[in-house]
Design a protein around this motif. Structure first.
Motif: not given
Length: 384
Positions: A151, A323, A326, A353, A357, A382
């Motif tokens: 990224s 982000r 993404a 981040e 998400a 993640r």
């Protein structure tokens, strides 16, 4: 062996490079362009790209964010040949195809032409032209175990330049700061930029999985392919084995093994005047010759900013949006709400981040309302 001579001015934004300079390496997001080898890499792997498409990409990059008309692009790529506009369209399509999810980096400006919108980093080398003439087509960068970027590093241009300057002057630089501030990401970006400067490579030594400080020198030895004759692996033995190498070590996540990391760094720098060490740690190593760089939080708008102020000028907001997109490519939101989220999270990169998400699950408005329970909320990032 002489100490490597770094020239900080060679590491520059494309906008600062003169048109006559040909950069050795161009980076944007997960992509790397090697102009002299006419190669495009994604996550460290070469991508098959035709010559005309490569020329289009270089022309757009070298335009430094300005819009290039179709005529200007065709004149650049096909020189004095007369070609139909559909040929240009075919090359643009080929480029967008290899860029995949980042295809929007090449923007169509109706009635005007095309624009490259990515954030670009350039490593320029005054010897690149001479090197290109003597380099074999299959030649590669120095050896490394650095992971390919997955990224884009956002909002750290100034910090990157400062750290590069520090490493040019000091042999041991430690990036310090709170957990999640972005020390590792910044350290890896610095290491990638410096890779061409070290003939024997740049090596990241990941200390987070270790619990025994005695394993630090063994981990360094293993990463660099050293094979000790017996089981006794000390910092001094590893340093002596590397005494003739031109290399940089990135000691990552040192805080729980700070004493062992300091011993390893000192031993290497004493044995090898050409070596450099870059460390990341929540606290200083307190090693001889250490230069500390405190990594700041990402910039956030102050509370009570005027409505007319553009939130996108703040790196924390840009990171959140990048982000979020993404996860959801069509993400859009009120910039003031995103700014409030980033401010609530104190500009901490990892927290931003993780919050981004969660936008698909909650939406921006509800996410902002739930941030008082951030430790329960920010658990959907993640798996790693």
């Amino acid at each position: 062996m002489a100490v490597l001579d770094f020239d900080r001015s060679r590491v520059t934004h494309l906008s600062k490079a003169s048109p006559s300079e040909t950069p050795a390496i161009i980076e944007f997001g997960r992509f790397v362009v090697l102009p002299h080898r006419r190669e495009l890499l994604a996550n460290g792997l070469p991508i098959k790209l035709g010559g005309r498409a490569f020329d289009v990409l270089m022309a757009l990059i070298e335009a430094r964010g300005t819009v290039l008309s179709k005529d200007a692009l065709m004149a650049r790529v096909w020189h004095n040949r007369v070609v139909e506009e559909k040929n240009l369209h075919a090359q643009i399509s080929a480029l967008r195809s290899v860029l995949g999810a980042e295809r929007e980096l090449i923007r169509t400006v109706p009635g005007r032409g095309y624009q490259f919108t990515g954030e670009i980093r350039v490593l320029a080398d005054e010897h690149a032209g001479a090197d290109a003439a003597t380099t074999e087509p299959g030649s590669a960068l120095p050896p490394t175990n650095l992971p390919a970027p997955v990224s884009e590093l956002i909002g750290r241009d100034a910090e990157l330049e400062e750290i590069l300057g520090l490493i040019a002057a000091r042999r041991l630089v430690t990036l310090t700061g709170a957990g999640g501030i972005g020390k590792t990401s910044l350290g890896l970006a610095v290491a990638r930029h410096l890779l061409p400067k070290f003939a024997d490579g740049v090596w990241v030594i990941e200390l987070a999985p270790l619990t025994d400080p005695d394993l630090v020198p063994a981990t360094v030895a293993t990463a660099l392919g050293l094979d000790p004759a017996d089981d006794v692996v000390s910092p001094e033995r590893v340093a002596n084995a590397l005494a003739s190498k031109q290399l940089l070590l990135l000691l990552d996540n040192c805080e729980h093994l700070v004493g062992a990391a300091a011993s390893m760094a000192e031993a290497l720098l004493r044995a090898n005047p050409a070596a450099r060490v870059l460390a990341t740690s929540r606290e200083p190593l307190r090693a001889e010759g250490e230069c500390l760089y405190r990594v700041p939080s990402l910039a956030v708008p102050t509370e009570g900013s005027q409505d007319a102020e553009d939130p996108l000028q703040y790196s924390a907001v840009r990171l959140f949006i990048a982000r979020a997109r993404a996860v959801e490519p069509h993400f859009s939101a009120d910039g003031r709400v995103v700014a409030a989220i980033c401010r609530h999270l104190d500009g901490i990169a990892l927290a931003i981040e993780l919050a981004a998400a969660r936008t698909t699950a909650f939406g921006v408005e509800e996410l902002a309302a739930r941030l008082n329970d951030r430790f329960q909320l920010l658990t959907g990032g993640r798996r790693t």
